[in-house]
Design a protein around this motif. Structure first.
Motif, PDB file in Angstrom:
ATOM      1  N   PRO A   1       0.870  -1.187   0.000  1.00  0.00           N
ATOM      2  CA  PRO A   1       0.000   0.000   0.000  1.00  0.00           C
ATOM      3  C   PRO A   1       0.901   1.229   0.000  1.00  0.00           C
ATOM      4  CG  PRO A   1      -0.554  -1.493   1.802  1.00  0.00           C
ATOM      5  CD  PRO A   1       0.721  -1.974   1.199  1.00  0.00           C
ATOM      6  N   LEU A   2       0.505   2.221  -0.709  1.00  0.00           N
ATOM      7  CA  LEU A   2       1.295   3.440  -0.796  1.00  0.00           C
ATOM      8  C   LEU A   2       0.740   4.459   0.171  1.00  0.00           C
ATOM      9  CD1 LEU A   2       3.500   5.084  -2.220  1.00  0.00           C
ATOM     10  CD2 LEU A   2       1.791   5.709  -3.933  1.00  0.00           C
ATOM     11  N   LEU A   3       1.571   4.889   1.114  1.00  0.00           N
ATOM     12  CA  LEU A   3       1.196   5.949   2.046  1.00  0.00           C
ATOM     13  C   LEU A   3       2.012   7.180   1.691  1.00  0.00           C
ATOM     14  CD1 LEU A   3       1.041   4.128   5.491  1.00  0.00           C
ATOM     15  CD2 LEU A   3      -0.790   4.544   3.884  1.00  0.00           C
TER      16      LEU A   3
ATOM     17  N   PHE B   1       0.689  -1.539   9.440  1.00  0.00           N
ATOM     18  CA  PHE B   1      -0.745  -1.685   9.598  1.00  0.00           C
ATOM     19  C   PHE B   1      -1.425  -1.696   8.224  1.00  0.00           C
ATOM     20  CE2 PHE B   1      -5.026   0.071  10.189  1.00  0.00           C
ATOM     21  CZ  PHE B   1      -5.534  -0.828  11.119  1.00  0.00           C
ATOM     22  N   ALA B   2      -1.024  -0.797   7.341  1.00  0.00           N
ATOM     23  CA  ALA B   2      -1.600  -0.752   5.991  1.00  0.00           C
ATOM     24  C   ALA B   2      -1.334  -2.066   5.248  1.00  0.00           C
ATOM     25  CB  ALA B   2      -1.030   0.430   5.214  1.00  0.00           C
ATOM     26  N   ALA B   3      -0.146  -2.631   5.436  1.00  0.00           N
ATOM     27  CA  ALA B   3       0.165  -3.917   4.797  1.00  0.00           C
ATOM     28  C   ALA B   3      -0.720  -5.026   5.354  1.00  0.00           C
ATOM     29  CB  ALA B   3       1.643  -4.254   4.983  1.00  0.00           C
TER      30      ALA B   3
ATOM     31  N   VAL C   1      -7.491   3.799  12.681  1.00  0.00           N
ATOM     32  CA  VAL C   1      -8.958   3.722  12.656  1.00  0.00           C
ATOM     33  C   VAL C   1      -9.489   4.278  11.334  1.00  0.00           C
ATOM     34  CG1 VAL C   1     -11.061   4.694  13.697  1.00  0.00           C
ATOM     35  CG2 VAL C   1      -9.253   3.767  15.160  1.00  0.00           C
ATOM     36  N   LEU C   2      -8.978   5.422  10.922  1.00  0.00           N
ATOM     37  CA  LEU C   2      -9.454   6.055   9.695  1.00  0.00           C
ATOM     38  C   LEU C   2      -9.018   5.290   8.451  1.00  0.00           C
ATOM     39  CD1 LEU C   2      -8.957   9.784  10.700  1.00  0.00           C
ATOM     40  CD2 LEU C   2     -11.105   8.480  10.613  1.00  0.00           C
ATOM     41  N   LEU C   3      -7.841   4.697   8.502  1.00  0.00           N
ATOM     42  CA  LEU C   3      -7.374   3.886   7.380  1.00  0.00           C
ATOM     43  C   LEU C   3      -8.274   2.661   7.206  1.00  0.00           C
ATOM     44  CD1 LEU C   3      -5.203   3.838   5.215  1.00  0.00           C
ATOM     45  CD2 LEU C   3      -3.690   2.715   6.856  1.00  0.00           C
TER      46      LEU C   3
END
Length: 135
Positions: free
Chosen positions: A5-7, A24-26, A103-105
């Motif tokens: 994921p690209l942050l 977390f995104a991964a 939470v928002l992600l």
């Protein structure tokens, strides 16, 4: 090979462990998105307000916006999170800005997957509670 994921951090994020947010995104990509990547821009309130006005016709800031991919193939889509807004929410809720970004992600990813809390009679809320407990 999985695409991460690209942050994109377009603003300073004091107090946020960016490496932990990337992990977390991964996890979201692997456990919730079936391996499909997504992009998330951590932006200013002003930038997210402009997006909200342009794409939803709502001229006010918000915490998170989601833009699902139109083709259903490849990346899931894009998310924009207003960091100052998120930081204020975190303070009001008594947790750190990094937790609020997670939470928002999660919330944004659920929207990319087709959930709509405004019309699904609690389906998204229940899914979000399950995933929050799991993650």
């Amino acid at each position: 090979m999985k695409e991460d994921p690209l942050l994109i951090f377009a603003v300073a994020t004091p107090g946020v462990d960016r490496r932990a947010l990337r992990r977390f995104a991964a996890r979201l990509r692997d456990e919730l998105c079936g391996g499909r990547p997504f992009c998330c821009r951590i932006a200013s309130d002003r930038e997210v307000r402009a997006l909200n006005r342009r794409f939803r016709g709502v001229d006010r800031p918000t915490d998170v916006l989601s833009f699902p991919s139109a083709d259903g193939l490849g990346p899931l889509g894009d998310i924009a999170i207003a960091f100052p807004y998120a930081r204020r929410q975190a303070e009001a809720l008594g947790h750190g800005a990094g937790v609020e970004l997670q939470v928002l992600l999660l919330h944004g990813v659920l929207h990319l997957l087709g959930y709509d809390h405004e019309a699904d009679r609690g389906r998204m809320r229940r899914a979000e509670e399950r995933w929050r407990a799991r993650l």
